[in-house]
Design a protein around this motif. Structure first.
Motif, short mmCIF file in Angstrom:
data_model
loop_
_atom_site.label_atom_id
_atom_site.label_comp_id
_atom_site.label_asym_id
_atom_site.label_seq_id
_atom_site.Cartn_x
_atom_site.Cartn_y
_atom_site.Cartn_z
N ALA A 151 40.21 42.27 42.48
CA ALA A 151 40.69 41.10 43.50
C ALA A 151 40.00 39.92 43.06
CB ALA A 151 40.26 41.30 44.86
N PHE A 152 38.54 40.03 42.63
CA PHE A 152 37.78 38.83 42.40
C PHE A 152 38.18 38.41 40.88
CE2 PHE A 152 34.58 35.69 41.33
CZ PHE A 152 34.34 35.01 42.61
N ILE A 153 38.47 39.24 40.27
CA ILE A 153 38.99 38.69 38.82
C ILE A 153 40.15 38.02 39.01
CG2 ILE A 153 39.73 39.69 36.57
CD1 ILE A 153 37.43 41.40 36.39
N ASP A 154 41.21 38.45 39.44
CA ASP A 154 42.33 38.00 39.69
C ASP A 154 42.23 36.54 40.42
OD1 ASP A 154 44.06 40.08 39.20
OD2 ASP A 154 44.63 40.63 41.29
N LEU A 155 41.61 36.44 41.33
CA LEU A 155 41.22 35.22 42.02
C LEU A 155 40.78 34.24 40.97
CD1 LEU A 155 40.98 33.54 44.92
CD2 LEU A 155 38.63 33.75 44.22
N ALA A 156 39.49 34.64 40.16
CA ALA A 156 38.93 33.90 39.17
C ALA A 156 40.00 33.50 38.06
CB ALA A 156 37.91 34.50 38.53
N ASN A 157 40.84 34.25 37.69
CA ASN A 157 41.95 34.00 36.47
C ASN A 157 42.65 33.01 37.08
OD1 ASN A 157 40.56 35.88 34.78
ND2 ASN A 157 42.14 37.27 35.04
N GLN A 158 43.15 33.19 38.26
CA GLN A 158 44.19 32.31 38.77
C GLN A 158 43.70 30.82 39.02
OE1 GLN A 158 45.06 34.35 42.63
NE2 GLN A 158 46.57 32.62 43.32
N LYS A 159 42.27 30.72 39.38
CA LYS A 159 41.88 29.65 39.62
C LYS A 159 41.14 28.92 38.28
CE LYS A 159 40.19 29.60 44.37
NZ LYS A 159 41.34 28.57 44.74
N LYS A 160 41.40 29.59 37.26
CA LYS A 160 41.06 29.23 35.78
C LYS A 160 39.46 28.96 35.78
CE LYS A 160 45.44 27.42 33.87
NZ LYS A 160 46.16 28.42 34.97
N LEU A 161 38.65 29.91 36.71
CA LEU A 161 37.06 29.64 36.48
C LEU A 161 36.64 30.02 35.15
CD1 LEU A 161 36.38 31.32 40.03
CD2 LEU A 161 36.52 28.73 39.44
N SER A 162 35.39 29.58 34.81
CA SER A 162 34.81 30.07 33.78
C SER A 162 33.65 30.58 33.92
CB SER A 162 35.06 28.88 32.83
OG SER A 162 33.80 28.75 31.67
N ASN A 163 33.23 31.90 33.34
CA ASN A 163 31.73 32.29 33.76
C ASN A 163 31.22 32.29 35.30
OD1 ASN A 163 31.70 33.12 30.91
ND2 ASN A 163 30.78 31.06 30.34
N TYR A 164 32.41 32.61 36.05
CA TYR A 164 31.76 32.50 37.54
C TYR A 164 30.79 33.82 37.54
CZ TYR A 164 31.64 31.20 42.25
OH TYR A 164 31.24 31.06 43.56
N PRO A 165 29.45 33.64 38.38
CA PRO A 165 28.65 34.33 38.51
C PRO A 165 28.80 35.45 39.43
CG PRO A 165 27.85 32.48 39.28
CD PRO A 165 29.15 32.24 38.93
N ILE A 166 29.09 36.67 39.16
CA ILE A 166 29.16 37.82 39.90
C ILE A 166 28.14 39.04 39.59
CG2 ILE A 166 31.57 37.65 40.08
CD1 ILE A 166 31.78 40.27 38.14
N HIS A 167 27.96 39.76 40.99
CA HIS A 167 26.80 40.88 40.93
C HIS A 167 27.33 41.85 40.94
CE1 HIS A 167 23.60 37.42 41.22
NE2 HIS A 167 24.93 36.89 41.70
N ILE A 168 26.97 43.00 40.25
CA ILE A 168 27.76 44.21 40.04
C ILE A 168 26.70 45.21 40.60
CG2 ILE A 168 28.75 46.12 38.86
CD1 ILE A 168 30.45 43.64 38.09
N LYS A 169 26.99 45.98 41.84
CA LYS A 169 26.15 47.07 42.50
C LYS A 169 26.57 48.44 42.07
CE LYS A 169 23.66 47.61 46.83
NZ LYS A 169 23.66 47.31 48.23
N PHE A 170 25.64 49.17 41.64
CA PHE A 170 25.96 50.56 41.45
C PHE A 170 25.09 51.53 42.58
CE2 PHE A 170 26.47 48.65 37.41
CZ PHE A 170 27.92 49.44 36.93
N ASN A 171 25.97 52.51 42.88
CA ASN A 171 25.34 53.41 43.97
C ASN A 171 24.59 54.37 43.20
OD1 ASN A 171 25.12 55.12 46.08
ND2 ASN A 171 27.14 56.02 45.86
N THR A 172 23.34 54.59 43.45
CA THR A 172 22.61 55.57 43.00
C THR A 172 21.92 56.54 43.92
OG1 THR A 172 20.65 53.94 43.01
CG2 THR A 172 21.66 54.18 40.97
N GLY A 173 22.58 56.45 44.88
CA GLY A 173 22.04 57.56 45.96
C GLY A 173 22.11 57.06 47.71
N LEU A 174 22.10 55.91 47.83
CA LEU A 174 22.12 55.25 49.09
C LEU A 174 23.80 55.53 49.68
CD1 LEU A 174 20.97 54.09 51.65
CD2 LEU A 174 21.73 51.78 50.66
N ASN A 175 24.93 55.67 49.07
CA ASN A 175 26.16 56.04 49.45
C ASN A 175 26.45 55.13 50.42
OD1 ASN A 175 26.38 58.22 47.56
ND2 ASN A 175 25.15 59.70 48.91
#
Ligand SMILES: *Cc1c(COP(=O)(O)O)cnc(C)c1O
Length: 366
Positions: A110-134
């Motif tokens: 969803a965020f990539i769709d919006l960023a492409n649609q708005k023609k953003l460039s290098n918009y900062p996003i933060h990727i979270k991984f689940n290492t056990g908190l679930n």
């Protein structure tokens, strides 16, 4: 105008002391993200965020987009990580230059769709991984696919990669926490293979910094510690309480044996009893579970226990043996030990007591 005798007195000096305490435990290059979600743990998000910006925080974080809008509207320019954004608010994220936690395939698409649609460039996003908190986060098995997808779109860039510990305050869970740290390190090495630039890596919250300092990576996310709690008595003793909750005695009553106090006549005086009525109740964040002799406030340095039920706007305390008068100051949350004791009495933790202080209570900043 302050409408209330009850105030939360906030100390920026205490905030600064706590910030410096953690800074001193980190490598000089490690960034500090100040967590100011939930009105800065029930205090006053704008004042706290402004001060954190001034004293050198690199990032702020809130849970929801709405919390960040008031910070932006108050002129705060630090990057703000939104820990739990909703997809239908991505428009506002971009409009206010906020930075989303992207934690699932659905949120990434969803965020990539919006960023492409708005023609953003290098918009900062933060990727979270689940290492056990679930709770939130991509499965660590998805690392390669996630960075492959991000690499295909110039509209976004990974500002940071992070995870969250499940039991950083609990040393009996050391083995589990170490497994989370190892799992996060694997995420980092895969990320370093795939991205041509270097994002910020971060894992630790307050008790993580205290107990697993070696896993500080590039940044740490400090919440409760900034407000005066280390989730450890020795550490808490070295921190300062940022918010002291104060009130004033509204009225004093002299009761006789057999008289009752408050709603439901929950308490009957056994002998002569003097009570003080305090203008703070469950609508201000004082749990009803503290009623009936369980919780206490401080009046002239003495403990005054709650008599009968906590009302919506008031509570009554026993001052039979306390020298006091109407108008005298009442400390409802005097210090960290007091808050920890009340938390224990009501089967909770300081986090909940702090964030429960309602918006009706005036905040005074010094
Ligand atoms: C709330 C939160 C923090 C802050 O935790 P403290 O224990 O208050 O320091 C850090 N990271 C995430 C993801 C959070 O949700």
């Amino acid at each position: 105008m302050t409408n209330h005798a009850t105030i939360l007195e906030l100390s920026t000096e205490a905030l600064q002391h706590n910030f410096n305490f953690f800074k001193a435990r980190l490598k000089p290059q490690t960034k500090i993200l100040g967590v100011v979600k939930a009105f800065a743990y029930g205090s006053e998000a704008i004042a706290i965020a402004k001060h954190l910006e001034k004293i050198g925080a690199s990032y702020l974080a809130v849970a929801y987009v709405k919390e960040a809008l008031s910070l932006r509207n108050a002129g705060i320019n630090l990057p703000i990580l939104i820990l739990h954004p909703q997809i239908n608010q991505y428009e506002f994220i971009v409009k206010y230059k906020l930075e989303p936690n992207i934690y699932s395939q659905r949120s990434l698409d969803a965020f990539i769709d919006l960023a492409n649609q708005k023609k953003l460039s290098n918009y900062p996003i933060h990727i979270k991984f689940n290492t056990g908190l679930n709770r939130l986060g991509f499965d660590v098995a998805q690392v390669e696919a996630v960075f492959n997808q991000v690499n295909k779109h110039d509209s976004v860039m990974v500002a940071s990669v992070f995870s969250h510990l499940a039991a950083s305050e609990d040393l009996s869970e050391k083995e589990f926490t170490q497994s989370q740290i190892q799992s996060f390190k694997k995420v980092i090495s895969q990320c370093e293979k795939q991205l041509i630039y270097k994002p910020i890596f971060h894992l630790l919250n307050t008790s993580g910094v205290i107990n697993y300092n070696e896993a500080q990576f590039d940044m740490v996310r400090i919440g409760i510690g900034l407000y005066g709690f280390g989730n450890d008595d020795k550490i808490t003793a070295q921190l300062k309480l940022v918010g002291v909750l104060k009130s004033k005695i509204s009225q004093i009553h002299h009761l006789k044996a057999g008289d009752s106090v408050g709603y439901n006549r929950a308490y009957f005086a056994k002998a002569d009893l003097t009570t003080a009525t305090i203008p703070i109740g469950h609508a201000d964040g004082i749990s009803r579970q503290l009623g009936n002799g369980k919780g206490y406030v401080y009046i002239n340095n003495q403990k005054a226990f709650i008599v009968g039920n906590v009302c919506m706007d008031m509570l009554m305390v026993n001052v039979t043996n306390i020298d006091c008068a109407e108008g005298d100051v009442v400390l409802v949350f005097k210090n960290q030990q007091h808050i920890e004791d009340l938390a224990q009495i009501q089967g909770s933790i300081p986090y909940e007591l702090l964030t429960a202080i309602s918006q009706r209570v005036d905040r005074i900043i010094s």
